[in-house]
Scaffold this motif. Structure first.
Motif, PDB file in Angstrom:
ATOM      1  N   LEU A  17      -2.830  -7.760 -21.858  1.00  0.00           N
ATOM      2  CA  LEU A  17      -1.691  -8.660 -21.843  1.00  0.00           C
ATOM      3  C   LEU A  17      -2.033  -9.973 -21.146  1.00  0.00           C
ATOM      4  O   LEU A  17      -1.714 -11.065 -21.629  1.00  0.00           O
ATOM      5  CB  LEU A  17      -0.529  -7.965 -21.127  1.00  0.00           C
ATOM      6  CG  LEU A  17       0.902  -8.391 -21.439  1.00  0.00           C
ATOM      7  CD1 LEU A  17       1.209  -8.272 -22.920  1.00  0.00           C
ATOM      8  CD2 LEU A  17       1.867  -7.539 -20.629  1.00  0.00           C
ATOM      9  N   LEU A 238      -2.215  -8.783 -27.633  1.00  0.00           N
ATOM     10  CA  LEU A 238      -0.795  -8.475 -27.478  1.00  0.00           C
ATOM     11  C   LEU A 238      -0.435  -7.204 -28.235  1.00  0.00           C
ATOM     12  O   LEU A 238       0.326  -6.361 -27.738  1.00  0.00           O
ATOM     13  CB  LEU A 238       0.037  -9.652 -27.977  1.00  0.00           C
ATOM     14  CG  LEU A 238       1.558  -9.495 -27.892  1.00  0.00           C
ATOM     15  CD1 LEU A 238       2.000  -9.245 -26.449  1.00  0.00           C
ATOM     16  CD2 LEU A 238       2.247 -10.741 -28.455  1.00  0.00           C
ATOM     17  N   ALA A 241      -1.581  -4.260 -26.235  1.00  0.00           N
ATOM     18  CA  ALA A 241      -0.721  -4.008 -25.077  1.00  0.00           C
ATOM     19  C   ALA A 241       0.593  -3.354 -25.476  1.00  0.00           C
ATOM     20  O   ALA A 241       1.103  -2.469 -24.778  1.00  0.00           O
ATOM     21  CB  ALA A 241      -0.453  -5.318 -24.340  1.00  0.00           C
ATOM     22  N   SER A 250       6.378  -6.694 -21.648  1.00  0.00           N
ATOM     23  CA  SER A 250       5.301  -7.417 -22.332  1.00  0.00           C
ATOM     24  C   SER A 250       5.707  -8.852 -22.654  1.00  0.00           C
ATOM     25  O   SER A 250       4.876  -9.763 -22.625  1.00  0.00           O
ATOM     26  CB  SER A 250       4.920  -6.687 -23.620  1.00  0.00           C
ATOM     27  OG  SER A 250       4.445  -5.386 -23.348  1.00  0.00           O
TER      28      SER A 250
END
Length: 323
Positions: A17, A238, A241, A250
């Motif tokens: 992230l 992303l 994550a 997130s």
């Protein structure tokens, strides 16, 4: 042992992230240097990244265990994520072209707010007081980072409005990708949603832009940078994550983009970092720390699982869930 494994997986996801935020945070500078229109730069941002994303997907699935379920292609959540992402980049690049980078960044960083709002309105999800406190600190910190560069200018209002729309769409994007990651690998989700988004942006570029190709090598270098670093790198990390972390937490990563932008301006452009900006950056880091997930079941109550019934993936889960 299982608890240790969960913690290790979560730590790796948080690292992904943070790296993703770094990769995405430098994108506005490259958009300005690309020598093409806003929609064309959005198209090339994804188009030039597609070979890397296809290679990633192919290699990751080549090592799939014997007997594992066959990957599910284009589930509804991925299609939804692709459409949303195409629209998000459409308005994001339009905002960058019609207002200041500071204004565009500030309004886009409201995405976490929309994740909370839509999570509650659509799915009646509640967030913890720690998440709300962290979100509040991040909003204050984000405002502090860009406040001195913000401009109130009537001629820039359309660009500011595009930035607000970008934030709304990016919030929905987090929820959609969170859902898609319940049935597909990060590599497949990123490749397939990108394929949908690039088709949308190709049409937009042909219809609305005039300059489809950069005139100089520096323009191509900027497009390659935004494609390989910001898209393949940032969006890919992303997606990784979101397989482990809740979309609400997130989404706070977008606030880190403001920190990256300020540091990049200091290191490359020589712009001084003020004490207010430094305090703002500290608020963002503190807010993310406070909002961090603390229990192994955090992802089980995330927006991604709640979105599943909207995209009707119950049958997919039964037949071919990819762990």
């Amino acid at each position: 042992m299982r608890s240790l494994s969960i913690r290790s997986g979560r730590a790796a996801s948080v690292a992904a992230l943070l790296l993703g935020a770094l990769a995405m945070g430098i994108s506005p500078i490259f958009v300005r240097l690309a020598e093409v229109g806003p929609f064309t730069s959005a198209f090339w941002r994804i188009g030039l990244a597609m070979p890397l994303l296809w290679t990633w997907m192919t290699l990751s699935e080549r090592n799939r265990p014997v007997g594992a379920p066959k990957p599910v292609s284009f589930p509804r959540a991925t299609v939804l994520a692709g459409v949303i992402f195409g629209a998000d980049l459409f308005f994001w690049h339009l905002s960058i072209a019609h207002t200041t980078i500071a204004n565009a960044t500030f309004f886009a960083t409201a995405a976490p707010v929309w994740v909370v709002v839509f999570g509650w309105l659509l799915f009646r999800q509640r967030v913890t007081s720690a998440v709300m406190m962290g979100l509040g600190l991040c909003l204050v910190g984000g405002a502090a980072l860009v406040i001195q560069s913000m401009q109130v200018d009537l001629s820039r209002l359309p660009g500011d409005a595009y930035g607000v729309i970008t934030g709304v769409l990016f919030g929905l994007y987090f929820l959609a990708v969170g859902a898609a990651r319940r049935t597909s690998s990060a590599a497949r989700v990123t490749f397939e949603l990108s394929l949908i988004a690039v088709a949308i942006l190709f049409v937009a570029a042909l219809v609305l832009d005039h300059d489809f190709l950069p005139k100089h090598a520096s323009g191509w270098a900027s497009l390659l940078a935004i494609a390989w670093i910001s898209h393949a790198g940032g969006q890919g990390l992303l997606s990784i994550a979101l397989g482990q972390l809740p979309p609400v937490f997130s989404s706070l990563v977008i606030f880190l983009e403001a920190i990256v932008a300020a540091l990049f301006a200091w290191a490359v452009l020589g712009e001084a970092v003020t004490s207010v900006q430094a305090i703002g950056g500290a608020f963002i880091v503190l807010g993310i720390w406070i909002a961090r997930p603390r229990t192994p079941t955090a992802t089980e109550t995330s927006g991604g699982s709640s979105l599943r019934h909207v995209v009707d993936q119950d049958r997919v889960f039964k037949d071919a869930e990819i762990k």
